[in-house]
Scaffold this active site. Sequence first.
Site: not given
Ligand code: CA2
Length: 144
Positions: A88, A24, A101, A81, A75
């Site tokens: 909705d 991320y 994402h 998922h 986002n």
């Molecule tokens: O890639 C993305 O932006 C996601 O929406 C991020 C979600 C994940 O469940 C999706 O599949 C894809 C998760 C966000 C978690 O963000 C964190 C950031 C830093 C440390 C831990 C989690």
Amino acid sequence: MAKNVLVINGPNLNLLGTREPAVYGSKTLKDLEAECVAHGSKLGLSVNCFQSNSEGAIIDAIQAARTVATAIIINPGGYSHTSVAIRDALSGVGLPVYEVHISNIHARESFRHHSYVSGIARAVVCGLGFRGYLSMLDAIAESH
Ligand code: CA2
């Protein structure tokens, strides 16, 4: 009339910059929101940002946007998922939806490959990091 864009970040995105930098990046949610506001301002867009870990609070924010926003960038995080209810709400308000994402969900676990939101989104970007949000702002600024 100036376009008002609501940027919604879902669960755990408040942790940006604290863990998992390989997936991320190392910048924080505050950095992301500041970049969105600054980029929007250059484009003549008014940008408001909202983050919540709660599905109900996200739905309330989407419903409240109906009368004040002209587009939603979202986002939905892990709710992408799982959440028929967020989908909705988004289709219920009738605003154009731009799904972002940070990571490439298609290059990750199979449970991340499907998003309930994508089918009602005007556009979907994944894997471009923060740039995805800024690209969506570009697209909104250029849209009629
Ligand atoms: O890639 C993305 O932006 C996601 O929406 C991020 C979600 C994940 O469940 C999706 O599949 C894809 C998760 C966000 C978690 O963000 C964190 C950031 C830093 C440390 C831990 C989690």
